[in-house]
Scaffold this motif. Sequence first.
Motif, PDB file in Angstrom:
ATOM      1  N   MET A 189       0.854  -1.190   0.000  1.00 13.88           N
ATOM      2  CA  MET A 189       0.000   0.000   0.000  1.00 13.88           C
ATOM      3  C   MET A 189       0.893   1.243   0.000  1.00 13.88           C
ATOM      4  O   MET A 189       1.938   1.271   0.633  1.00 13.88           O
ATOM      5  N   ASN A 190       0.449   2.235  -0.679  1.00  7.94           N
ATOM      6  CA  ASN A 190       1.165   3.506  -0.796  1.00  7.94           C
ATOM      7  C   ASN A 190       1.351   4.143   0.580  1.00  7.94           C
ATOM      8  O   ASN A 190       0.394   4.237   1.351  1.00  7.94           O
ATOM      9  N   PRO A 191       2.578   4.604   0.934  1.00 10.29           N
ATOM     10  CA  PRO A 191       2.809   5.204   2.259  1.00 10.29           C
ATOM     11  C   PRO A 191       1.982   6.484   2.494  1.00 10.29           C
ATOM     12  O   PRO A 191       1.634   6.794   3.638  1.00 10.29           O
ATOM     13  N   GLU A 192       1.642   7.194   1.440  1.00  9.78           N
ATOM     14  CA  GLU A 192       0.832   8.397   1.601  1.00  9.78           C
ATOM     15  C   GLU A 192      -0.589   8.041   2.021  1.00  9.78           C
ATOM     16  O   GLU A 192      -1.201   8.739   2.832  1.00  9.78           O
ATOM     17  N   ILE A 193      -1.118   6.953   1.493  1.00 16.40           N
ATOM     18  CA  ILE A 193      -2.456   6.494   1.884  1.00 16.40           C
ATOM     19  C   ILE A 193      -2.442   6.088   3.345  1.00 16.40           C
ATOM     20  O   ILE A 193      -3.346   6.456   4.118  1.00 16.40           O
ATOM     21  N   ILE A 194      -1.414   5.361   3.750  1.00 13.92           N
ATOM     22  CA  ILE A 194      -1.286   4.960   5.151  1.00 13.92           C
ATOM     23  C   ILE A 194      -1.185   6.194   6.046  1.00 13.92           C
ATOM     24  O   ILE A 194      -1.816   6.268   7.099  1.00 13.92           O
ATOM     25  N   LEU A 202      -4.608   7.837   6.383  1.00 18.40           N
ATOM     26  CA  LEU A 202      -5.485   7.002   7.207  1.00 18.40           C
ATOM     27  C   LEU A 202      -5.111   7.110   8.688  1.00 18.40           C
ATOM     28  O   LEU A 202      -5.987   7.215   9.553  1.00 18.40           O
ATOM     29  N   VAL A 203      -3.806   7.077   8.975  1.00 17.79           N
ATOM     30  CA  VAL A 203      -3.344   7.216  10.364  1.00 17.79           C
ATOM     31  C   VAL A 203      -3.735   8.588  10.906  1.00 17.79           C
ATOM     32  O   VAL A 203      -4.208   8.699  12.048  1.00 17.79           O
ATOM     33  N   MET A 204      -3.546   9.624  10.105  1.00 11.91           N
ATOM     34  CA  MET A 204      -3.903  10.973  10.556  1.00 11.91           C
ATOM     35  C   MET A 204      -5.407  11.085  10.797  1.00 11.91           C
ATOM     36  O   MET A 204      -5.848  11.684  11.787  1.00 11.91           O
ATOM     37  N   LEU A 205      -6.209  10.509   9.918  1.00 11.99           N
ATOM     38  CA  LEU A 205      -7.655  10.529  10.074  1.00 11.99           C
ATOM     39  C   LEU A 205      -8.066   9.850  11.380  1.00 11.99           C
ATOM     40  O   LEU A 205      -8.833  10.412  12.173  1.00 11.99           O
ATOM     41  N   VAL A 206      -7.533   8.668  11.624  1.00 16.94           N
ATOM     42  CA  VAL A 206      -7.854   7.939  12.858  1.00 16.94           C
ATOM     43  C   VAL A 206      -7.354   8.724  14.072  1.00 16.94           C
ATOM     44  O   VAL A 206      -8.071   8.844  15.079  1.00 16.94           O
ATOM     45  N   ALA A 246      -4.626  10.986  -2.604  1.00 15.99           N
ATOM     46  CA  ALA A 246      -3.620   9.946  -2.354  1.00 15.99           C
ATOM     47  C   ALA A 246      -4.047   8.635  -3.003  1.00 15.99           C
ATOM     48  O   ALA A 246      -3.218   7.926  -3.586  1.00 15.99           O
ATOM     49  N   LEU A 247      -5.336   8.310  -2.905  1.00 12.14           N
ATOM     50  CA  LEU A 247      -5.849   7.093  -3.546  1.00 12.14           C
ATOM     51  C   LEU A 247      -5.761   7.166  -5.070  1.00 12.14           C
ATOM     52  O   LEU A 247      -5.608   6.149  -5.742  1.00 12.14           O
ATOM     53  N   LEU A 248      -5.861   8.391  -5.603  1.00 14.63           N
ATOM     54  CA  LEU A 248      -5.772   8.588  -7.053  1.00 14.63           C
ATOM     55  C   LEU A 248      -4.334   8.717  -7.544  1.00 14.63           C
ATOM     56  O   LEU A 248      -4.098   8.904  -8.742  1.00 14.63           O
ATOM     57  N   GLY A 249      -3.367   8.641  -6.619  1.00 13.24           N
ATOM     58  CA  GLY A 249      -1.951   8.688  -6.983  1.00 13.24           C
ATOM     59  C   GLY A 249      -1.416  10.072  -7.279  1.00 13.24           C
ATOM     60  O   GLY A 249      -0.383  10.219  -7.933  1.00 13.24           O
ATOM     61  N   ARG A 250      -2.073  11.098  -6.781  1.00 12.20           N
ATOM     62  CA  ARG A 250      -1.603  12.476  -6.994  1.00 12.20           C
ATOM     63  C   ARG A 250      -0.395  12.759  -6.105  1.00 12.20           C
ATOM     64  O   ARG A 250      -0.215  12.133  -5.065  1.00 12.20           O
ATOM     65  N   ILE A 309       2.234  14.460  -3.392  1.00 11.96           N
ATOM     66  CA  ILE A 309       2.025  14.852  -1.993  1.00 11.96           C
ATOM     67  C   ILE A 309       1.689  16.328  -1.850  1.00 11.96           C
ATOM     68  O   ILE A 309       0.905  16.709  -0.988  1.00 11.96           O
ATOM     69  N   TRP A 310       2.254  17.185  -2.709  1.00 15.12           N
ATOM     70  CA  TRP A 310       1.961  18.616  -2.582  1.00 15.12           C
ATOM     71  C   TRP A 310       0.487  18.901  -2.853  1.00 15.12           C
ATOM     72  O   TRP A 310      -0.100  19.780  -2.238  1.00 15.12           O
TER      73      TRP A 310
END
Length: 154
Positions: A1-6, A9-13, A41-45, A47-48
């Motif tokens: 899984m992409n580290p940006e997605i993780i 998700l961690v920030m959301l939780v 992030a899910l769409l692969g855009r 980080i900026w």
Amino acid sequence: MNPEIIFWLVMLVLFIVVEAGMVTLISLWFAVGSLAALIPALLGRPIWIQLIVFTAVSAVSLALLRPIARKYIKRPGTSTNSDRNIGQTGVCTERIDNDAGQGSVRLMGKEWTARSAGGSVIEEGALVRVESISGVKLIVSLEPASVQEPAAIL
């Protein structure tokens, strides 16, 4: 899984857990921003773009939701013991004269410095009603004598 997605998700939780543990709205806006940043992030855009989305959505949700939330979440005022004296009846133990800067009232067994609410002179022995408190002074007005006997107040 992409580290940006993780990361999002961690920030959301994390923001949801912090919000759940507080009695006031602290991090709800950032949870909404994290959820919004998760989409690019899910769409692969890059980080900026995710950071811009997070910042913009957090700021907009703060600006729009905070006034609504403040209207429905009322904080109780801090009451002091002296607040209970407002509306009570006391006896003037020293002539109250605002111009001379003198006057005192016996209220619930305690002696208070007092001033007249209307600026009128109130003679010793008169029944007075506490209108407000200014610092350590009672602001009083003359009470009709039929309300309460002086012996019951002392």
